[in-house]
Design an enzyme around this catalytic site. Structure first.
Site, PDB file in Angstrom:
ATOM      1  N   ARG B 296       0.813  -1.213   0.000  1.00 28.99           N
ATOM      2  CA  ARG B 296       0.000   0.000   0.000  1.00 28.99           C
ATOM      3  C   ARG B 296       0.844   1.260   0.000  1.00 28.99           C
ATOM      4  O   ARG B 296       0.497   2.248  -0.636  1.00 28.99           O
ATOM      5  CB  ARG B 296      -0.964  -0.018   1.204  1.00 28.99           C
ATOM      6  N   TYR B 440      -6.228  -0.836  -6.837  1.00 29.97           N
ATOM      7  CA  TYR B 440      -5.618  -2.085  -6.335  1.00 29.97           C
ATOM      8  C   TYR B 440      -4.990  -1.941  -4.951  1.00 29.97           C
ATOM      9  O   TYR B 440      -4.895  -0.875  -4.421  1.00 29.97           O
ATOM     10  CB  TYR B 440      -4.695  -2.746  -7.357  1.00 29.97           C
ATOM     11  N   GLU B 441      -4.662  -3.096  -4.371  1.00 30.08           N
ATOM     12  CA  GLU B 441      -4.231  -3.185  -2.959  1.00 30.08           C
ATOM     13  C   GLU B 441      -5.281  -2.592  -2.014  1.00 30.08           C
ATOM     14  O   GLU B 441      -4.948  -1.970  -1.012  1.00 30.08           O
ATOM     15  CB  GLU B 441      -2.880  -2.475  -2.732  1.00 30.08           C
ATOM     16  N   GLY B 442      -6.537  -2.831  -2.325  1.00 36.62           N
ATOM     17  CA  GLY B 442      -7.632  -2.275  -1.519  1.00 36.62           C
ATOM     18  C   GLY B 442      -8.065  -0.960  -2.126  1.00 36.62           C
ATOM     19  O   GLY B 442      -7.296   0.002  -2.136  1.00 36.62           O
TER      20      GLY B 442
END
Lengths: 601, 601
Positions: B296, B440-442
């Site tokens: 993140r 992406y990555e949450g």
């Protein structure tokens, strides 16, 4: 594949109830637009767009246009056939003048169709859209002979039109154009030069293309006062209307763009092409602005249209896709997870989209009514008032509408998570297509300067004062009401920010015009926020009345009131922040010279 | 073609002067990072990225990755060779532990490189970037045998790594994954299932790929408490480190994406592939969060990196392109027009970009220092404090950083007018590549809930209180100062909005958790705005001191002060608007049910 349904119920609400088209039956052409005709146009037009244009939107994006070695261009599979159907159904003739084969209906209905067409297939919509712009200019500035030669076939969409302004070295600053027009002694001119970014510049969908081209005659002043407008048909038109020889204008290449792939954006090379002056020599800029103003409203509605199409697909995805649980406890305990629709952050994005699209639709259709009134209102005074108001609103509709439309399309893509980034889902296309609307027909920075540098001051500020009065009157009328009062009070605060910003410009821009330039973009957004808030107040008033009168469609009107409340909660607060930014002026913005922007190693 | 120069001067300013890396010489590994070593790494790393990675960014976008019928994938022309150079130069080993062949340098320097790599070529950077995420998880949770088997070659980039979380029906809600892991009785598991959106999932740039895969063992709970992490190499690794048989994991297809075309985003089919448990059974989520937190921060910096690359090109264009005249009179009277740099609205977009990128760079590098401190600070208490602070800031860096990075990239494209929409200019790619970082990555909505639903409350709110105290202390120290005082006072107001928003959550979220969800995104942005404002106050303080001490580089430090003023003028006001939106709560947002979102005909 993404889907599209024309929002006909909402459109009928605005046309029939909010702007109440039927009440203008005294205006020429409006007598035909009875509610049943209007509803039929909306419903049939919506169906055509959803059934014929939407299904080739994604394939058109994927395939794009192809230029062949001979300079001809083919559009994607299905486009030519769809345009044939469009032409046969007469959708392009709706609000065109009867004198040249149009149906003479209110521009409001033309605008309805522009939204539906552009939602269904923006790239397709540009072929008739650019034609409309060229038609407007010829109606306003063409000679009778030119009108008779070109307008019937353009309005019927047998031929299409283009607008040729930009050259490689100049776009906004048209005073710098280099394309030359040499008089040939027979009333015609030889046009030579290169135009770029010409939408619908060459294609296979119509038998002729009528180019309107800005060029300079010999000895013309080296500024915007030296540009003239010419009509340059792809095929010369004989006196009997038949097509003659191929003119000297060729597509040199088509651009590789971020979006609107199915529209052929051409470099057009003029090599002594035969053209004829439209209007007066060196008065091309005024003629161009006629095209541009029509086009700017059309582009403004593209912001709405992409937001709407993206929104519909995001709603469907949010109701279908299941991830996680509602914060307040499982909404669907028997399933493994709840639809993402339950999550407030998803709802935030959907409500933002709903509040924007419905408010923007009201604004665009009211704007179209103002265009009608500016031509057809019974008195000169009413026509002038409507003209000033739509002049003021045009940069707001174009600039705010497309900035916000892009934001909404981006958020709707966000609802899809990772799937939104995959082309097959179609959300990327909505964002990529929406992106151009912030740029063409004058970038949104140009719109902001048109609003703040020209429109605000026109007539001693008469238009903006009329705007403040109209909004203020509606607020005053609503303030005591239990339902409408809180909405009106919220709007009143935002209107105060708008008025204070206007005052700040008046007090500071003379001393330093950069103060105006530094705040213009923010001002345009403040005005967009207030204007949509005003539309929501008007819609809420109609909804409240319908509910009081015992409507059959209670849920529809209650949703209007709920969305109005959301708009006031979540859109209006930005007006205050934008005012504070605007009032910081140009000092910190312009403090640094070019060297401070260099990347130092 | 777009260009890129690593902003090494600005990076050295932050590393050497703002966070003062040399003052941490007592920490393990930091003793190597003397100013001359640090400067050499920054300068050489920047040169590598500009000279080797940037030139293949656009060609990589145009060519994309190709999957062959046998399931193999080739990366675009030049990528394999660039990765060979990257590996040979050891850029991937910079801040990896010495125990496994890394250089053991501060994470700050690794973060510097992540920015440069991603600015030069985001799609390329994801190959080593994902490897770093997988390395972090193996370091934290792998057995000694696993570490020895995989880490040396992953850190040296002879092998790359991936993270396999998402499946077609689930992304955010990992409790729903279906991939199965059947124990084989020999300590290995047979992994079967389909993973999607696997970045760098299959390619030709390294001889092996180490997949870290979330899967469920038989009988595991049907929730996030039932997922386990497995290491699944593409080629099995023999005990002597040589490669053995091809494992049962194949690339089924590569996705057609809006951007990052040069990164192979794969559907990976696991068909009884041999895998080994990493860490404890059913504790996969914790291991995954180790990968995710590292990732993140890396994604947050992508927001900065695309904004930076786009900004550099927009500056060049704004100084080169001539249209119109300055509002204050011709700036270059001998030319036909002024550079568009003179127009306030262009300057607004450039200053927004400058204020964001420089502030965000300070935040990311300070964030990387916190990561270092969370592992290496001398006392347990200091490590815990640093860990809590970077835990709090991670969703802000990822969520606010990428939202704003995308906005800035979009504005930099806007500076180019119509040319910005044409792919050849490269501005579209910056926008398209930047778009994925919000997802992406949450998704950024998930980041906002991580911040508001988890991080704010952790330790009884200790981290946010520590944040408020740290910002408040810096404000208090600056308030009396003639130069810094006005900046501090402006920041104090925004901090007040931030504190009030926090208080509002405390008072309302218990009663209705949707109030938290409805404001989470706004809260994340308020915190981003305040945090960057704090960075600007810190940078201004350093700049002021340098000017007082008689620096040779006066213009550099004066520009810092001017940009700090701009930041306070133009970024901080949004905090107040966002607070007002947040305080409107969930009522109007959640008022409407699904039926109100249907498009009615």
């Amino acid at each position: 594949m993404p889907t599209y349904t024309a929002p006909t119920r909402d459109t009928r609400f605005i046309v029939n109830e909010v702007i109440d088209l039927a009440s203008y039956g005294n205006l020429p052409g409006f007598e035909m637009a009875t509610p049943d005709v209007t509803d039929a146009v909306i419903n049939e037009g919506g169906r055509f767009c959803a059934e014929v244009l939407a299904p080739i939107n994604q394939s058109g994006d994927q395939e794009g246009c192809t230029r062949h070695p001979d300079g001809s261009v083919t559009t994607p599979k299905g486009f030519k056939e769809a345009f044939d159907q469009f032409r046969a159904a007469g959708w392009g003739t709706l609000s065109a003048p009867e004198e040249f084969g149009g149906q003479g209906m209110p521009h409001v209905l033309g605008m309805v169709m522009e939204e539906f067409i552009s939602s269904a297939n923006q790239a397709f919509g540009m072929y008739p859209g650019l034609t409309n712009g060229a038609v407007s200019a010829l109606i306003a500035k063409g000679s009778q002979e030119q009108k008779e030669k070109y307008l019937h076939k353009m309005i019927s969409n047998e031929w299409t039109g283009t607008m040729n302004l930009t050259e490689p070295h100049c776009g906004t600053d048209l005073g710098m154009i280099r394309t030359k027009a040499e008089p040939q002694g027979d009333g015609s001119y030889a046009i030579t030069g290169t135009k770029i970014f010409i939408s619908a510049g060459e294609h296979d969908m119509a038998e002729n293309i009528i180019h309107l081209v800005l060029a300079k005659t010999p000895g013309a002043p080296d500024s915007t006062k030296g540009i003239s407008l010419f009509v340059v048909p792809k095929f010369l038109v004989n006196d009997d209307g038949s097509l003659g020889e191929r003119n000297g204008v060729m597509c040199g290449s088509i651009e590789h763009k971020m979006g609107i792939h199915a529209n052929s954006t051409c470099v057009l090379n003029y090599d002594g092409a035969k053209g004829w002056l439209v209007g007066e020599e060196n008065k091309g800029l005024a003629a161009m602005f006629i095209m541009m103003n029509a086009a700017r409203l059309g582009v403004g509605i593209q912001g709405l249209s992409q937001a709407e199409a993206a929104y519909q697909n995001a709603v469907a995805y949010a109701l279908d896709r299941r991830q996680g649980r509602a914060l307040t406890g499982p909404a669907d305990p028997n399933a493994q997870a709840d639809p993402i629709f339950v999550h407030p952050d998803v709802r935030r994005m959907l409500m933002d989209a709903k509040a924007f699209t419905e408010g923007m639709r009201a604004l665009c259709l009211w704007g179209a009514l103002l265009v009608d009134l500016s031509h057809k209102a019974p008195t000169e005074e009413e026509r002038a008032e409507a003209d000033a108001m739509i002049g003021l609103l045009t940069p707001v509709i174009k600039g705010y509408g497309t900035d916000k439309g892009y934001d909404v399309a981006t958020n709707m893509q966000q609802v899809f998570g990772g799937h939104g980034y995959i082309e097959e889902w179609g959300m990327s296309q909505f964002v990529r297509d929406a992106r151009i609307a912030m740029i063409y027909e004058g970038t949104n920075g140009v719109q902001a300067m048109d609003l703040c540098g020209r429109k605000l001051a026109q007539g001693g500020g008469a238009a903006i004062q009329a705007f403040f009065k109209a909004v203020g009157d509606d607020i005053a009328a609503a303030k005591g009401d239990e339902t409408l009062g809180p909405l009106a009070e919220a709007l009143e605060k935002a209107l105060g920010q708008h008025q204070a910003s206007t005052m700040w410009f008046m007090q500071n821009a003379m001393q330093n015009p950069n103060h105006l330039g530094a705040g213009a973009h923010h001002y345009m957004h403040i005005m967009g926020i207030v204007t949509l808030g005003w539309m929501w107040l008007r819609m809420a008033k109609v909804a409240q009345a319908a509910l009081a009168n015992g409507t059959d469609d209670k849920a529809f009107y209650e949703a209007k009131l709920a969305t109005a409340r959301y708009y006031m909660d979540r859109f209006l607060p930005d007006a205050g922040a934008l005012r504070r930014k605007l009032e910081s002026g140009a000092d910190s913005m312009m403090a640094l010279g070019a060297e401070a922007f260099a990347t130092a190693a």
